[in-house]
Design a protein around this motif. Structure first.
Motif, PDB file in Angstrom:
ATOM      1  N   ALA A  10       0.826  -1.212   0.000  1.00  4.83           N
ATOM      2  CA  ALA A  10       0.000   0.000   0.000  1.00  4.83           C
ATOM      3  C   ALA A  10       0.860   1.263   0.000  1.00  4.83           C
ATOM      4  O   ALA A  10       0.533   2.244  -0.689  1.00  4.83           O
ATOM      5  CB  ALA A  10      -0.946  -0.012   1.199  1.00  4.83           C
ATOM      6  N   THR A  68      -1.559   0.968   8.341  1.00  4.07           N
ATOM      7  CA  THR A  68      -2.058  -0.363   7.995  1.00  4.07           C
ATOM      8  C   THR A  68      -2.460  -1.131   9.253  1.00  4.07           C
ATOM      9  O   THR A  68      -3.489  -1.812   9.260  1.00  4.07           O
ATOM     10  CB  THR A  68      -1.000  -1.157   7.197  1.00  4.07           C
ATOM     11  OG1 THR A  68      -0.585  -0.379   6.078  1.00  4.07           O
ATOM     12  CG2 THR A  68      -1.558  -2.486   6.704  1.00  4.07           C
ATOM     13  N   SER A 132      -5.418  -0.312  -1.837  1.00  2.00           N
ATOM     14  CA  SER A 132      -4.318  -1.270  -2.016  1.00  2.00           C
ATOM     15  C   SER A 132      -4.281  -2.288  -0.882  1.00  2.00           C
ATOM     16  O   SER A 132      -4.000  -3.475  -1.116  1.00  2.00           O
ATOM     17  CB  SER A 132      -2.980  -0.531  -2.090  1.00  2.00           C
ATOM     18  OG  SER A 132      -2.960   0.329  -3.190  1.00  2.00           O
ATOM     19  N   CYS A 133      -4.562  -1.844   0.332  1.00  2.00           N
ATOM     20  CA  CYS A 133      -4.640  -2.781   1.466  1.00  2.00           C
ATOM     21  C   CYS A 133      -5.737  -3.814   1.215  1.00  2.00           C
ATOM     22  O   CYS A 133      -5.539  -5.018   1.424  1.00  2.00           O
ATOM     23  CB  CYS A 133      -4.928  -2.032   2.768  1.00  2.00           C
ATOM     24  SG  CYS A 133      -3.538  -1.155   3.479  1.00  2.00           S
TER      25      CYS A 133
END
Length: 142
Positions: A10, A68, A132-133
């Motif tokens: 990410a 994250t 993206s995560c």
């Protein structure tokens, strides 16, 4: 390990966007370089570092890891979805804007950039970070 690799992925996607946007718009919005500039311009920092120094990259990826980890904690209580990735990315972007605003305002010699444009691209970059995560987890989570 999922947390670590998701944060790396990410952060790379987000940073790629910032670098691409910086090049296309001819702006100085490359976060690792801005971190290095801020560090280098500190009055009591004894060692001069260039804008490409690894320290900016390490700090940038560390912050990506922290975001994250927060996403993963939140995803224990809500579903992992594209929408949650967008929403979490947006709020991470707002936190990022707040962090950068504080850093620029308290710094004795901040870089000269178009702050409003930087903050807008930062929110978009963090939305891409959140997506993206989610993408990483959808592809690699068993």
């Amino acid at each position: 390990m999922m947390l670590f690799f998701s944060s790396i992925t990410a952060t790379i996607v987000m940073t790629f966007f910032s670098y691409f946007y910086s090049e296309v718009k001819n702006e100085k919005f490359k976060e690792p370089q801005l971190i290095n500039i801020l560090i280098n311009r500190l009055p009591n920092f004894s060692t001069a570092i260039g804008k490409h120094h690894i320290l900016g990259w390490l700090l940038h990826f560390l912050i990506g890891f922290i975001f994250t980890a927060l996403f993963f904690l939140i995803w224990k209580y809500i579903s992992i979805s594209w929408l949650s990735g967008i929403v979490l990315g947006f709020f991470a972007g707002l936190l990022g804007v707040l962090g950068w605003r504080i850093a620029f305002s308290v710094h004795p010699n901040p870089p000269e950039i178009q702050f409003s444009k930087f903050y807008i691209q930062l929110i978009v970059a963090h939305i891409l970070f959140g997506l993206s995560c989610v993408a990483f987890l959808k592809i690699f989570q068993p």
